[in-house]
Motif scaffolding. Structure first.
Motif, PDB file in Angstrom:
ATOM      1  N   UNK A  19      21.627  46.227  88.694  1.00 16.45           N
ATOM      2  CA  UNK A  19      22.397  45.852  87.501  1.00 16.45           C
ATOM      3  C   UNK A  19      22.553  44.337  87.419  1.00 16.45           C
ATOM      4  N   UNK A  20      22.745  43.693  88.556  1.00 17.88           N
ATOM      5  CA  UNK A  20      22.874  42.243  88.558  1.00 17.88           C
ATOM      6  C   UNK A  20      21.563  41.574  88.151  1.00 17.88           C
ATOM      7  N   UNK A  21      20.461  42.126  88.627  1.00 21.92           N
ATOM      8  CA  UNK A  21      19.157  41.552  88.277  1.00 21.92           C
ATOM      9  C   UNK A  21      18.844  41.727  86.799  1.00 21.92           C
ATOM     10  N   UNK A  22      19.235  42.860  86.224  1.00 24.26           N
ATOM     11  CA  UNK A  22      18.987  43.090  84.796  1.00 24.26           C
ATOM     12  C   UNK A  22      19.869  42.186  83.938  1.00 24.26           C
ATOM     13  N   UNK A  23      21.111  41.990  84.345  1.00 22.57           N
ATOM     14  CA  UNK A  23      22.002  41.091  83.633  1.00 22.57           C
ATOM     15  C   UNK A  23      22.467  41.593  82.276  1.00 22.57           C
ATOM     16  N   UNK A  24      22.347  42.889  82.024  1.00 29.41           N
ATOM     17  CA  UNK A  24      22.763  43.444  80.738  1.00 29.41           C
ATOM     18  C   UNK A  24      23.516  44.744  80.971  1.00 29.41           C
ATOM     19  N   UNK A  25      24.221  45.214  79.927  1.00 22.59           N
ATOM     20  CA  UNK A  25      24.932  46.470  80.087  1.00 22.59           C
ATOM     21  C   UNK A  25      23.932  47.627  80.175  1.00 22.59           C
ATOM     22  N   UNK A  26      24.329  48.665  80.907  1.00 22.99           N
ATOM     23  CA  UNK A  26      23.502  49.859  81.057  1.00 22.99           C
ATOM     24  C   UNK A  26      24.376  51.084  80.795  1.00 22.99           C
ATOM     25  N   UNK A  27      23.792  52.242  80.914  1.00 18.50           N
ATOM     26  CA  UNK A  27      24.536  53.490  80.748  1.00 18.50           C
ATOM     27  C   UNK A  27      25.688  53.569  81.741  1.00 18.50           C
ATOM     28  N   UNK A  28      25.563  52.886  82.876  1.00 18.33           N
ATOM     29  CA  UNK A  28      26.622  52.919  83.883  1.00 18.33           C
ATOM     30  C   UNK A  28      27.868  52.167  83.435  1.00 18.33           C
ATOM     31  N   UNK A  29      27.725  51.219  82.520  1.00 15.97           N
ATOM     32  CA  UNK A  29      28.897  50.500  82.032  1.00 15.97           C
ATOM     33  C   UNK A  29      29.882  51.434  81.343  1.00 15.97           C
ATOM     34  N   UNK A  30      29.349  52.507  80.759  1.00 14.67           N
ATOM     35  CA  UNK A  30      30.217  53.529  80.170  1.00 14.67           C
ATOM     36  C   UNK A  30      30.604  54.577  81.202  1.00 14.67           C
ATOM     37  N   UNK A  31      29.626  55.069  81.953  1.00 20.04           N
ATOM     38  CA  UNK A  31      29.872  56.175  82.884  1.00 20.04           C
ATOM     39  C   UNK A  31      30.891  55.819  83.951  1.00 20.04           C
ATOM     40  N   UNK A  32      30.835  54.596  84.484  1.00 15.87           N
ATOM     41  CA  UNK A  32      31.724  54.240  85.588  1.00 15.87           C
ATOM     42  C   UNK A  32      33.199  54.228  85.169  1.00 15.87           C
ATOM     43  N   UNK A  33      33.459  54.058  83.870  1.00 12.59           N
ATOM     44  CA  UNK A  33      34.842  54.040  83.393  1.00 12.59           C
ATOM     45  C   UNK A  33      35.411  55.446  83.234  1.00 12.59           C
ATOM     46  N   UNK A  34      34.544  56.465  83.308  1.00 19.40           N
ATOM     47  CA  UNK A  34      34.972  57.835  83.010  1.00 19.40           C
ATOM     48  C   UNK A  34      34.843  58.777  84.202  1.00 19.40           C
ATOM     49  N   UNK A  35      34.787  58.224  85.404  1.00 23.93           N
ATOM     50  CA  UNK A  35      34.697  59.062  86.593  1.00 23.93           C
ATOM     51  C   UNK A  35      35.988  59.859  86.785  1.00 23.93           C
ATOM     52  N   UNK A  36      37.101  59.343  86.291  1.00 20.71           N
ATOM     53  CA  UNK A  36      38.376  60.072  86.301  1.00 20.71           C
ATOM     54  C   UNK A  36      38.754  60.475  87.720  1.00 20.71           C
ATOM     55  N   UNK A  37      39.042  59.472  88.532  1.00 21.88           N
ATOM     56  CA  UNK A  37      39.251  59.680  89.958  1.00 21.88           C
ATOM     57  C   UNK A  37      40.473  60.538  90.276  1.00 21.88           C
ATOM     58  N   UNK A  38      41.479  60.560  89.407  1.00 23.42           N
ATOM     59  CA  UNK A  38      42.700  61.317  89.717  1.00 23.42           C
ATOM     60  C   UNK A  38      42.904  62.509  88.786  1.00 23.42           C
ATOM     61  N   UNK A  39      41.852  62.891  88.059  1.00 27.44           N
ATOM     62  CA  UNK A  39      41.927  64.031  87.140  1.00 27.44           C
ATOM     63  C   UNK A  39      43.050  63.843  86.114  1.00 27.44           C
ATOM     64  N   UNK A  40      43.084  62.683  85.501  1.00 24.35           N
ATOM     65  CA  UNK A  40      44.145  62.366  84.540  1.00 24.35           C
ATOM     66  C   UNK A  40      43.916  63.120  83.227  1.00 24.35           C
ATOM     67  N   UNK A  41      44.959  63.723  82.671  1.00 24.00           N
ATOM     68  CA  UNK A  41      44.807  64.419  81.392  1.00 24.00           C
ATOM     69  C   UNK A  41      44.780  63.480  80.191  1.00 24.00           C
ATOM     70  N   UNK A  42      45.240  62.241  80.394  1.00 19.37           N
ATOM     71  CA  UNK A  42      45.302  61.274  79.294  1.00 19.37           C
ATOM     72  C   UNK A  42      44.426  60.068  79.627  1.00 19.37           C
ATOM     73  N   UNK A  43      43.910  59.439  78.574  1.00 16.49           N
ATOM     74  CA  UNK A  43      42.956  58.340  78.767  1.00 16.49           C
ATOM     75  C   UNK A  43      43.162  57.257  77.719  1.00 16.49           C
ATOM     76  N   UNK A  44      43.177  56.003  78.184  1.00 11.73           N
ATOM     77  CA  UNK A  44      43.086  54.841  77.296  1.00 11.73           C
ATOM     78  C   UNK A  44      41.758  54.166  77.605  1.00 11.73           C
ATOM     79  N   UNK A  45      40.864  54.121  76.617  1.00  8.94           N
ATOM     80  CA  UNK A  45      39.472  53.721  76.842  1.00  8.94           C
ATOM     81  C   UNK A  45      39.114  52.565  75.916  1.00  8.94           C
ATOM     82  N   UNK A  46      38.644  51.469  76.487  1.00 13.31           N
ATOM     83  CA  UNK A  46      38.312  50.298  75.684  1.00 13.31           C
ATOM     84  C   UNK A  46      36.860  50.266  75.252  1.00 13.31           C
ATOM     85  N   UNK A  47      36.614  49.805  74.022  1.00 17.08           N
ATOM     86  CA  UNK A  47      35.251  49.596  73.516  1.00 17.08           C
ATOM     87  C   UNK A  47      35.189  48.238  72.832  1.00 17.08           C
ATOM     88  N   UNK A  48      33.984  47.706  72.729  1.00 22.29           N
ATOM     89  CA  UNK A  48      33.813  46.396  72.100  1.00 22.29           C
ATOM     90  C   UNK A  48      33.503  46.512  70.609  1.00 22.29           C
TER      91      UNK A  48
END
Length: 363
Positions: A170-199
């Motif tokens: 990802x550092x070598x590519x220097x651009x956003x990838x599908x992981x930029x979205x996926x990593x924000x939605x792993x939901x580590x604590x199984x939260x029922x509510x979500x605040x999600x930012x977009x550009x």
């Protein structure tokens, strides 16, 4: 992997979206590193040109979740901001987390060292200013701090190892990838509510459909500061509320609540972010930053069904700043996150003392 690359890499007109099953196959190859670095980079670029479909995004989210440590720790809200950080705006989410926890709503934050394309200040930079090394956190310390305070910080590359393994590409590519979205939605604590930012507001519909598939009880998609989940305090913010499979546009105007405030120019550094955060929690900050924290906390408290309106949320959150409850909780969390380091320092002192004693005896 080659056959899948041929489907997404035929150019903007010839490429097609993968089916969900095909996308799961691609995600597995990339996250498990059976795809070569060249294939992984080619896939990321092809998807960036084509634009990821909802099914492709869902497949990468589900695949990341399967490879991550996830524990149902808190019945609260997940604050999912961009992992590439901030450059020109206040990290209102960080201060808001302690205001919300003091108001009875558990909060999950997560992040990593900065990533492209922005390479901005991240939550891990703020933790470093507090003497907390995110790379050494592991699992036990953040979980214990969450149990004591209601605020969980997850070092994402520790809890989801494939994200760390793919950082170099990802550092070598220097651009956003599908992981930029996926990593924000792993939901580590199984939260029922979500605040999600977009550009960009052009992704509202696609993200709404994705969040519906991921079965959050209620979500808010925010076109916030620098693509974050932070509502603006000096102008209206476009948001989508996603609930029961439906999405509705809601423009949140701080003027409606009497909170609209001009924002002073600040040369943001990690140290300055922490300084202003602590000023807000002590009730000593510039009005713009205090109001921004109150607005964000109030809207999230209402979204999470802890209060009947954002107005009620505002008064609840303000009371927890004015009483010192939010500041005391922040202090407790900060100390809990440092506890292991203290124990390690004690062990090092014992080792040094033992070495010195042995040296004296030898002498």
């Amino acid at each position: 992997m080659i056959s899948l690359l041929k489907e997404v890499g035929r150019g903007k007109r010839g490429a097609r979206d993968l089916t969900y099953e095909e996308a799961l196959e691609a995600a597995a190859a990339i996250l498990d590193r059976t795809a070569t670095p060249a294939q992984t980079g080619a896939f990321f670029i092809a998807e960036r040109i084509k634009m990821e479909s909802v099914e492709e995004l869902e497949a990468f989210v589900v695949s990341c979740r399967k490879r991550a440590y996830r524990a149902p720790l808190q019945d609260g809200i997940d604050c999912a901001g961009p992992y590439d950080g901030r450059k020109s705006t206040f990290y209102a989410t960080f201060a808001s987390a302690f205001v919300l926890a003091a108001s009875g709503l558990p909060v999950t934050l997560h992040g990593s060292a900065s990533l492209p394309p922005k390479w901005g200040i991240t939550l891990t930079d703020l933790l470093a200013e507090l003497g907390i090394d995110a790379e050494r956190l592991g699992r036990e310390r953040p979980v214990q701090a969450a149990k004591e305070t209601g605020v969980l910080f997850v070092p994402s590359e520790t809890w989801c190892p494939p994200l760390k393994e793919l950082r170099g590409i990802r550092q070598e590519l220097g651009m956003r990838t599908v992981l930029n979205t996926a990593e924000k939605l792993v939901d580590y604590s199984h939260s029922p509510y979500l605040a999600f930012g977009v550009y960009h507001n052009t992704v509202f519909d696609r993200m709404a459909r994705l969040l519906t598939k991921l079965n959050y009880r209620k979500s808010i998609i925010i076109q916030g500061a620098e693509g974050s989940e932070d509502l603006f305090i000096d102008r209206p913010t476009r948001t989508y509320i996603v609930e029961n499979g439906e999405a509705r546009l809601q423009v949140i105007d701080p003027e409606t609540y009497g909170l609209d405030t001009p924002v002073p120019a600040v040369d943001w550094t990690p140290a300055e972010q922490v300084r202003v955060t602590e000023q807000v929690l002590r009730g000593e900050a510039d009005l713009a930053f205090t109001n921004q924290v109150l607005l964000n906390a109030a809207v999230r408290l209402h979204l999470s069904e802890r209060v009947d309106s954002a107005e009620e949320g505002f008064y609840t959150c303000k009371a927890n700043i004015d009483s010192g409850a939010a500041w005391k909780l922040y202090e407790r969390w900060r100390e809990a996150m440092r506890e292991e380091d203290k124990e390690e320092d004690k062990e090092e002192d014992k080792d040094r003392a033992g070495s010195m004693s042995a040296a004296k005896q030898a002498y």
